[in-house]
Design a protein around this motif. Structure first.
Motif, PDB file in Angstrom:
ATOM      1  N   GLY B 100      48.794  17.844  34.999  1.00 15.59           N
ATOM      2  CA  GLY B 100      47.792  18.737  35.579  1.00 15.59           C
ATOM      3  C   GLY B 100      48.376  19.569  36.699  1.00 15.59           C
ATOM      4  O   GLY B 100      48.107  20.770  36.829  1.00 15.59           O
ATOM      5  N   ALA B 101      49.214  18.927  37.481  1.00  8.11           N
ATOM      6  CA  ALA B 101      49.812  19.622  38.617  1.00  8.11           C
ATOM      7  C   ALA B 101      50.793  20.687  38.151  1.00  8.11           C
ATOM      8  O   ALA B 101      50.890  21.763  38.740  1.00  8.11           O
ATOM      9  N   ALA B 102      51.518  20.405  37.100  1.00  5.44           N
ATOM     10  CA  ALA B 102      52.480  21.387  36.566  1.00  5.44           C
ATOM     11  C   ALA B 102      51.749  22.634  36.105  1.00  5.44           C
ATOM     12  O   ALA B 102      52.167  23.758  36.381  1.00  5.44           O
ATOM     13  N   GLU B 103      50.633  22.416  35.445  1.00 10.18           N
ATOM     14  CA  GLU B 103      49.852  23.551  34.954  1.00 10.18           C
ATOM     15  C   GLU B 103      49.310  24.370  36.118  1.00 10.18           C
ATOM     16  O   GLU B 103      49.341  25.598  36.108  1.00 10.18           O
ATOM     17  N   LYS B 104      48.821  23.659  37.113  1.00  8.67           N
ATOM     18  CA  LYS B 104      48.241  24.358  38.256  1.00  8.67           C
ATOM     19  C   LYS B 104      49.323  25.121  39.020  1.00  8.67           C
ATOM     20  O   LYS B 104      49.107  26.236  39.477  1.00  8.67           O
ATOM     21  N   ARG B 105      50.464  24.513  39.143  1.00 13.80           N
ATOM     22  CA  ARG B 105      51.536  25.179  39.886  1.00 13.80           C
ATOM     23  C   ARG B 105      51.938  26.486  39.200  1.00 13.80           C
ATOM     24  O   ARG B 105      52.161  27.500  39.840  1.00 13.80           O
ATOM     25  N   ALA B 106      52.008  26.431  37.887  1.00 11.92           N
ATOM     26  CA  ALA B 106      52.378  27.627  37.119  1.00 11.92           C
ATOM     27  C   ALA B 106      51.376  28.747  37.377  1.00 11.92           C
ATOM     28  O   ALA B 106      51.739  29.928  37.448  1.00 11.92           O
ATOM     29  N   GLU B 107      50.130  28.347  37.539  1.00 12.46           N
ATOM     30  CA  GLU B 107      49.070  29.314  37.824  1.00 12.46           C
ATOM     31  C   GLU B 107      49.224  29.864  39.252  1.00 12.46           C
ATOM     32  O   GLU B 107      49.094  31.061  39.493  1.00 12.46           O
ATOM     33  N   PHE B 108      49.511  28.976  40.177  1.00 14.61           N
ATOM     34  CA  PHE B 108      49.532  29.349  41.592  1.00 14.61           C
ATOM     35  C   PHE B 108      50.721  30.230  41.979  1.00 14.61           C
ATOM     36  O   PHE B 108      50.623  31.035  42.893  1.00 14.61           O
ATOM     37  N   VAL B 109      51.845  30.066  41.321  1.00 14.08           N
ATOM     38  CA  VAL B 109      53.014  30.873  41.704  1.00 14.08           C
ATOM     39  C   VAL B 109      52.790  32.349  41.404  1.00 14.08           C
ATOM     40  O   VAL B 109      53.490  33.205  41.931  1.00 14.08           O
ATOM     41  N   LYS B 110      51.791  32.637  40.580  1.00 17.90           N
ATOM     42  CA  LYS B 110      51.501  34.044  40.278  1.00 17.90           C
ATOM     43  C   LYS B 110      50.651  34.679  41.364  1.00 17.90           C
ATOM     44  O   LYS B 110      50.456  35.889  41.362  1.00 17.90           O
ATOM     45  N   LEU B 111      50.122  33.868  42.266  1.00 19.57           N
ATOM     46  CA  LEU B 111      49.239  34.393  43.306  1.00 19.57           C
ATOM     47  C   LEU B 111      50.014  34.699  44.578  1.00 19.57           C
ATOM     48  O   LEU B 111      51.115  34.199  44.789  1.00 19.57           O
ATOM     49  N   SER B 112      49.396  35.532  45.427  1.00 16.92           N
ATOM     50  CA  SER B 112      49.997  35.779  46.749  1.00 16.92           C
ATOM     51  C   SER B 112      48.883  36.095  47.728  1.00 16.92           C
ATOM     52  O   SER B 112      47.723  36.258  47.344  1.00 16.92           O
ATOM     53  N   GLY B 113      49.253  36.165  49.006  1.00 13.38           N
ATOM     54  CA  GLY B 113      48.298  36.534  50.043  1.00 13.38           C
ATOM     55  C   GLY B 113      47.106  35.594  50.093  1.00 13.38           C
ATOM     56  O   GLY B 113      47.236  34.387  49.897  1.00 13.38           O
ATOM     57  N   LYS B 114      45.950  36.188  50.326  1.00 13.79           N
ATOM     58  CA  LYS B 114      44.742  35.386  50.487  1.00 13.79           C
ATOM     59  C   LYS B 114      44.384  34.633  49.215  1.00 13.79           C
ATOM     60  O   LYS B 114      43.847  33.520  49.279  1.00 13.79           O
ATOM     61  N   ALA B 115      44.676  35.231  48.082  1.00 13.67           N
ATOM     62  CA  ALA B 115      44.359  34.563  46.813  1.00 13.67           C
ATOM     63  C   ALA B 115      45.128  33.246  46.711  1.00 13.67           C
ATOM     64  O   ALA B 115      44.570  32.210  46.320  1.00 13.67           O
ATOM     65  N   PHE B 116      46.382  33.280  47.100  1.00 12.23           N
ATOM     66  CA  PHE B 116      47.155  32.029  47.068  1.00 12.23           C
ATOM     67  C   PHE B 116      46.625  31.044  48.104  1.00 12.23           C
ATOM     68  O   PHE B 116      46.426  29.863  47.823  1.00 12.23           O
ATOM     69  N   ASP B 117      46.420  31.544  49.335  1.00 14.19           N
ATOM     70  CA  ASP B 117      45.976  30.662  50.420  1.00 14.19           C
ATOM     71  C   ASP B 117      44.698  29.924  50.046  1.00 14.19           C
ATOM     72  O   ASP B 117      44.574  28.720  50.265  1.00 14.19           O
ATOM     73  N   CYS B 118      43.751  30.669  49.488  1.00 12.15           N
ATOM     74  CA  CYS B 118      42.470  30.061  49.130  1.00 12.15           C
ATOM     75  C   CYS B 118      42.636  29.078  47.974  1.00 12.15           C
ATOM     76  O   CYS B 118      42.044  27.999  47.975  1.00 12.15           O
ATOM     77  N   ALA B 119      43.429  29.459  46.998  1.00 15.61           N
ATOM     78  CA  ALA B 119      43.646  28.568  45.857  1.00 15.61           C
ATOM     79  C   ALA B 119      44.316  27.272  46.321  1.00 15.61           C
ATOM     80  O   ALA B 119      43.906  26.168  45.941  1.00 15.61           O
ATOM     81  N   TYR B 120      45.303  27.413  47.186  1.00 14.77           N
ATOM     82  CA  TYR B 120      46.002  26.235  47.695  1.00 14.77           C
ATOM     83  C   TYR B 120      45.064  25.369  48.529  1.00 14.77           C
ATOM     84  O   TYR B 120      44.986  24.147  48.340  1.00 14.77           O
ATOM     85  N   ALA B 121      44.342  26.011  49.440  1.00 14.46           N
ATOM     86  CA  ALA B 121      43.483  25.267  50.371  1.00 14.46           C
ATOM     87  C   ALA B 121      42.380  24.529  49.616  1.00 14.46           C
ATOM     88  O   ALA B 121      42.123  23.343  49.877  1.00 14.46           O
ATOM     89  N   GLN B 122      41.745  25.210  48.695  1.00 14.45           N
ATOM     90  CA  GLN B 122      40.653  24.576  47.960  1.00 14.45           C
ATOM     91  C   GLN B 122      41.179  23.450  47.075  1.00 14.45           C
ATOM     92  O   GLN B 122      40.539  22.416  46.922  1.00 14.45           O
ATOM     93  N   ASN B 123      42.335  23.669  46.533  1.00 13.24           N
ATOM     94  CA  ASN B 123      42.939  22.631  45.707  1.00 13.24           C
ATOM     95  C   ASN B 123      43.298  21.398  46.542  1.00 13.24           C
ATOM     96  O   ASN B 123      43.100  20.261  46.117  1.00 13.24           O
ATOM     97  N   GLU B 124      43.807  21.636  47.740  1.00 11.31           N
ATOM     98  CA  GLU B 124      44.151  20.512  48.624  1.00 11.31           C
ATOM     99  C   GLU B 124      42.911  19.700  48.980  1.00 11.31           C
ATOM    100  O   GLU B 124      42.957  18.472  49.037  1.00 11.31           O
ATOM    101  N   LEU B 125      41.827  20.409  49.238  1.00  6.67           N
ATOM    102  CA  LEU B 125      40.583  19.717  49.572  1.00  6.67           C
ATOM    103  C   LEU B 125      40.132  18.873  48.385  1.00  6.67           C
ATOM    104  O   LEU B 125      39.860  17.677  48.530  1.00  6.67           O
ATOM    105  N   GLY B 126      40.081  19.478  47.215  1.00  6.47           N
ATOM    106  CA  GLY B 126      39.645  18.750  46.022  1.00  6.47           C
ATOM    107  C   GLY B 126      40.569  17.587  45.696  1.00  6.47           C
ATOM    108  O   GLY B 126      40.119  16.490  45.356  1.00  6.47           O
ATOM    109  N   TYR B 127      41.847  17.836  45.840  1.00  3.01           N
ATOM    110  CA  TYR B 127      42.851  16.814  45.539  1.00  3.01           C
ATOM    111  C   TYR B 127      42.685  15.600  46.444  1.00  3.01           C
ATOM    112  O   TYR B 127      42.665  14.461  45.989  1.00  3.01           O
ATOM    113  N   HIS B 128      42.547  15.852  47.740  1.00  2.00           N
ATOM    114  CA  HIS B 128      42.396  14.727  48.665  1.00  2.00           C
ATOM    115  C   HIS B 128      41.065  14.003  48.469  1.00  2.00           C
ATOM    116  O   HIS B 128      40.996  12.782  48.627  1.00  2.00           O
ATOM    117  N   GLN B 129      40.028  14.752  48.119  1.00  2.00           N
ATOM    118  CA  GLN B 129      38.740  14.091  47.864  1.00  2.00           C
ATOM    119  C   GLN B 129      38.868  13.112  46.696  1.00  2.00           C
ATOM    120  O   GLN B 129      38.441  11.957  46.796  1.00  2.00           O
TER     121      GLN B 129
END
Ligand SMILES: [Cu+2]
Lengths: 113, 177
Positions: B100-129
């Motif tokens: 799952g993480a490999a798939e998500k990472r492949a998706e995230f490397v295509k993002l930048s700026g705020k789009a990346f920040d938000c995707a990373y931050a929201q994912n971190e929140l969900g992941y830790h929950q």
């Protein structure tokens, strides 16, 4: 290995060395603050001028104890079971936090001896 | 134990954790150790991605905390594994996390700026929950070796602080606007 530091970042050189002389003359006590489960314990500590506080990290996660207003004193990174001592030579209340986990807050009040 | 080079995805991770195949089957100590270690490694890997791609101070600060704390926890886990002289067991949940993480990472490397920040931050929140629910509700009750249980309890305190920190990061980024 405990590290040690002294406060005084905000003081002028002359005032600072004067305080060092004062505190050197006073054989202060050493108090302990434990960092455990992401909390400083005790969270409120009252000590006398010239006393030392030893910060001991019991958590797996590294923490710091860092003066909050202007980084006047700082233990640096403390890994599990590491400790650092800070000498308090200025009267007043020091608010401090963990630089890595800023929601961790506590205070030390220094009274005249 | 090798460090698995992957980033994690809350949605995929959530699906993995809640899938009956994983959630209902009780795991043994060696499997729990493997999955806990893997989950930490994934979050470290993800933080490195954030440091490479984000210019936001709060995101970078969070990523540094993740690297520092998860490295410390995994170091303790490694020491415990060595002391007990056991080999953690790969298992379905670890594999699902990695995939799952490999798939998500492949998706995230295509993002930048705020789009990346938000995707990373929201994912971190969900992941830790999800990780926290699993560690608290399953791994700790399931663990039978006392030092493993104790390590998981210590780790949970750390991960809960991360969850709170992630929540603050998400709020601060104003991703909805
Ligand atoms: Cu901390």
């Amino acid at each position: 290995m405990p590290r040690s530091g002294k406060i005084g970042g905000a003081l002028s050189g002359a005032a600072f060395s004067l305080m060092l002389t004062c505190s050197a003359a006073f054989a202060g006590e050493t108090h302990q603050v434990f960092i455990e489960k992401f909390e400083f314990a005790p969270a409120n500590l009252t000590i006398k001028r010239g006393d030392m506080v030893e910060f001991v990290n019991k958590d797996i996660a590294p923490h710091t104890a860092t003066e909050e207003s202007d980084y006047l004193w700082d233990t640096g990174e403390l890994a599990k079971n590491q400790s650092a001592r800070i000498e308090f030579s200025e009267i007043g209340t020091s608010n401090y936090f963990c630089a890595f986990h800023p929601h961790m807050k506590a205070e030390i009040t220094v009274t005249p001896n | 134990m090798k460090l698995i080079k992957i980033a994690a995805a809350a949605a995929v991770v959530a699906a993995s954790f809640t899938a009956p195949a994983f959630a209902e089957e009780k795991m043994n100590d060696l499997e729990i150790a493997h999955t806990a270690y893997t989950a930490g490694g994934l979050d470290i890997r993800y933080a490195h991605l954030a440091l490479a791609l984000s210019e936001n101070d709060s995101v970078r600060e969070f990523a540094n905390v993740m690297i520092r704390d998860h490295s410390a926890v995994n170091q303790e886990a490694g020491a415990l594994i060595q002391k007990l002289n056991v080999t953690p067991q790969d298992n379905g949940l670890s594999q699902a996390l990695v995939k799952g993480a490999a798939e998500k990472r492949a998706e995230f490397v295509k993002l930048s700026g705020k789009a990346f920040d938000c995707a990373y931050a929201q994912n971190e929140l969900g992941y830790h929950q999800i990780v926290n629910q699993t560690v608290e509700g399953k791994f700790i009750p399931w663990a039978t070796v006392e030092p493993l249980k104790a390590l998981l309890e210590d780790a949970l305190v750390t991960f809960k602080a991360h969850e709170k920190h992630a929540e603050n990061m998400v709020n601060g980024l104003h991703c909805g606007s």
